[in-house]
Design a protein around this motif. Structure first.
Motif, short mmCIF file in Angstrom:
data_model
loop_
_atom_site.label_atom_id
_atom_site.label_comp_id
_atom_site.label_asym_id
_atom_site.label_seq_id
_atom_site.Cartn_x
_atom_site.Cartn_y
_atom_site.Cartn_z
N HIS A 51 0.82 -1.22 0.00
CA HIS A 51 0.00 0.00 0.00
C HIS A 51 0.85 1.27 0.00
O HIS A 51 0.30 2.37 0.09
CB HIS A 51 -0.93 0.01 1.21
CG HIS A 51 -2.12 -0.89 1.06
ND1 HIS A 51 -3.12 -0.66 0.15
CD2 HIS A 51 -2.47 -2.04 1.71
CE1 HIS A 51 -4.04 -1.61 0.24
NE2 HIS A 51 -3.66 -2.46 1.18
N ARG A 52 2.15 1.12 -0.08
CA ARG A 52 3.02 2.29 -0.08
C ARG A 52 3.22 2.82 -1.49
O ARG A 52 3.04 2.11 -2.48
CB ARG A 52 4.38 1.94 0.53
CG ARG A 52 4.29 1.42 1.96
CD ARG A 52 3.63 2.44 2.90
NE ARG A 52 3.55 1.92 4.26
CZ ARG A 52 4.55 2.00 5.13
NH1 ARG A 52 5.70 2.57 4.79
NH2 ARG A 52 4.40 1.49 6.34
N ASP A 53 3.64 4.09 -1.58
CA ASP A 53 3.83 4.73 -2.88
C ASP A 53 5.26 4.67 -3.39
O ASP A 53 5.50 4.77 -4.59
CB ASP A 53 3.39 6.21 -2.81
CG ASP A 53 1.90 6.35 -2.55
OD1 ASP A 53 1.14 5.48 -3.02
OD2 ASP A 53 1.50 7.32 -1.88
N ASP A 54 6.24 4.51 -2.48
CA ASP A 54 7.64 4.56 -2.91
C ASP A 54 8.08 3.22 -3.48
O ASP A 54 7.62 2.15 -3.06
CB ASP A 54 8.55 4.99 -1.77
CG ASP A 54 8.52 4.00 -0.62
OD1 ASP A 54 9.50 3.27 -0.43
OD2 ASP A 54 7.48 3.95 0.08
N VAL A 55 9.00 3.28 -4.42
CA VAL A 55 9.43 2.10 -5.17
C VAL A 55 10.09 1.07 -4.27
O VAL A 55 9.84 -0.14 -4.38
CB VAL A 55 10.38 2.51 -6.31
CG1 VAL A 55 10.95 1.28 -7.00
CG2 VAL A 55 9.66 3.40 -7.30
N PHE A 56 10.96 1.52 -3.35
CA PHE A 56 11.73 0.58 -2.53
C PHE A 56 10.81 -0.29 -1.68
O PHE A 56 10.92 -1.53 -1.69
CB PHE A 56 12.71 1.33 -1.63
CG PHE A 56 13.39 0.44 -0.63
CD1 PHE A 56 14.37 -0.45 -1.03
CD2 PHE A 56 13.03 0.48 0.72
CE1 PHE A 56 14.99 -1.29 -0.11
CE2 PHE A 56 13.65 -0.34 1.65
CZ PHE A 56 14.63 -1.24 1.23
N ARG A 57 9.90 0.32 -0.94
CA ARG A 57 9.04 -0.46 -0.05
C ARG A 57 8.11 -1.37 -0.84
O ARG A 57 7.87 -2.51 -0.44
CB ARG A 57 8.27 0.47 0.89
CG ARG A 57 9.14 1.14 1.95
CD ARG A 57 8.39 2.20 2.69
NE ARG A 57 9.20 2.83 3.72
CZ ARG A 57 10.11 3.76 3.49
NH1 ARG A 57 10.32 4.19 2.25
NH2 ARG A 57 10.82 4.27 4.47
N ARG A 58 7.59 -0.87 -1.93
CA ARG A 58 6.72 -1.72 -2.75
C ARG A 58 7.49 -2.90 -3.32
O ARG A 58 6.96 -4.01 -3.42
CB ARG A 58 6.09 -0.90 -3.88
CG ARG A 58 5.00 0.05 -3.40
CD ARG A 58 4.42 0.85 -4.56
NE ARG A 58 3.67 0.00 -5.47
CZ ARG A 58 2.35 -0.23 -5.37
NH1 ARG A 58 1.67 0.32 -4.37
NH2 ARG A 58 1.74 -0.97 -6.24
#
Length: 371
Positions: A126-133
């Motif tokens: 549910h995150r927007d940043d590339v790393f966490r996704r």
């Protein structure tokens, strides 16, 4: 409406439980012998202790965002380490396994893969940043669902509690039927979502740009790593672990929306999800079971989700996983809860939908709530 402002908090230390679960399974697999059953043995232990502790409706203790995210990201190297130890155990160290140990090894690795990866990957998805996704995507790879976030974010969160949602179990549907239903249809939904995205961009659904192909490639790399350690037998067992993990994780979705109804495209309210507000459930699943507010506002981070005691309640999620395995017991617990939901929570057209759902399940008479 209850007052949710309290002086004390649910300890943040419970959020260390997912890492402890995976670490325990790693130790069990490494020790071999009867210890390989340690991972799957965590389930009844968690269910027993969680139920004994009782409901916990307190807000989560204040937690720094960077630390909360670190707890999520930590699950990736831990799950990867579990798979490495598993490959070693079924390959070079296989001589130390007895007949029954193979069963315990597979079940333990599958269960801990499912619940070591899913809660973290759900939050990260549910995150927007590339790393966490991407970390969430890699965790989902072990679950044979490296693109499952597509279905979850673009179908489930829009269609929850309706007949078109693969993550909503129907009244009377057993967990075994639902495992197959959700496991397969969630893949189909993800493929359709990705195909539609590619068409909007002017590409073929079969384009190499597809997240589906990337997901398959990632899983192939995982299997190649297993093959390098454990050979062909290890690859076969690794696929079995992934399939079982995928089926096991569907049991959580089964208990989070079982039997609930909602008019398509209507506003999502707190009564459209079951909540499991127990300490080992909340901590061990990164608050995924503080479910009502998550659906009402998906942008709220897991450590800020507010437990809502007035929302529909369920027992410990760990206990629900066990009860669902026995359909008569499950129905004994759920029919009174659904009867209460129909009377106390369903509004407008939802009441008619609930009556239709009861009729489809063959439930001719409502069951009164028991104490």
């Amino acid at each position: 409406m209850a007052d949710y402002t309290v002086k004390d908090f649910s300890p943040a230390a419970w959020l260390l439980l997912p890492a402890a679960m995976v670490s325990g399974a790693i130790a069990g697999v490494a020790l071999g012998g009867g210890w390989v059953w340690l991972g799957i043995a965590e389930l009844p232990l968690l269910a027993l202790v969680d139920t004994a502790l009782g409901p916990d409706h307190r807000p989560r203790a204040p937690l720094a965002g960077w630390f909360a995210d670190l707890l999520l990201v930590l699950q990736l190297p831990l799950v990867a380490a579990l798979w490495c130890v598993f490959a070693w155990r079924v390959g070079p160290a296989a001589a130390g396994l007895q007949s029954a140990d193979w069963v315990g090894l597979v079940l333990s690795t599958a269960f801990v893969t499912a619940y070591g990866a899913l809660p973290a990957s759900h939050e990260l998805g549910h995150r927007d940043d590339v790393f966490r996704r991407k970390v969430g995507n890699l965790l989902d790879t072990f679950l044979l669902a490296p693109y499952g976030v597509l279905s979850h974010n673009h179908v489930h969160h829009l269609a929850l509690d309706t007949l078109v949602d693969a993550e909503t179990a129907r009244r009377g549907q057993s967990v075994y039927s639902f495992m197959i239903y959700m496991g397969w249809n969630r893949h189909l939904e993800s493929w359709r979502v990705e195909a539609a995205r590619l068409r909007r961009m002017g590409y073929s659904p079969w384009s190499w740009r597809s997240a589906v192909w990337r997901g398959f490639a990632q899983y192939a790399l995982v299997l190649m790593a297993v093959a390098a350690i454990a050979g062909g037998r290890g690859v076969g067992l690794a696929v079995l672990v992934s399939v079982l993990a995928l089926l096991m994780l569907t049991a959580l979705s089964y208990s989070q929306h079982y039997g609930l109804t909602r008019l398509p495209e209507s506003t999502v309210h707190m009564h459209h999800a079951w909540n499991h507000l127990y300490p080992l459930t909340r901590g061990g699943m990164f608050e995924i079971t503080t479910h009502s507010q998550h659906h009402m506002d998906i942008d709220v981070r897991y450590w800020n989700l507010t437990p809502l005691p007035d929302a529909p309640q369920m027992p410990s999620a760990w206990l629900c996983l066990l009860m669902a395995l026995l359909p008569p017991l499950w129905l004994r617990v759920m029919r009174p809860r659904l009867a209460d939901w129909d009377q106390q929570h369903a509004v407008g057209a939802e009441q008619s939908l609930a009556r239709q759902a009861n009729a489809a399940a063959g439930w001719s008479q409502p069951v009164a709530e028991t104490t």
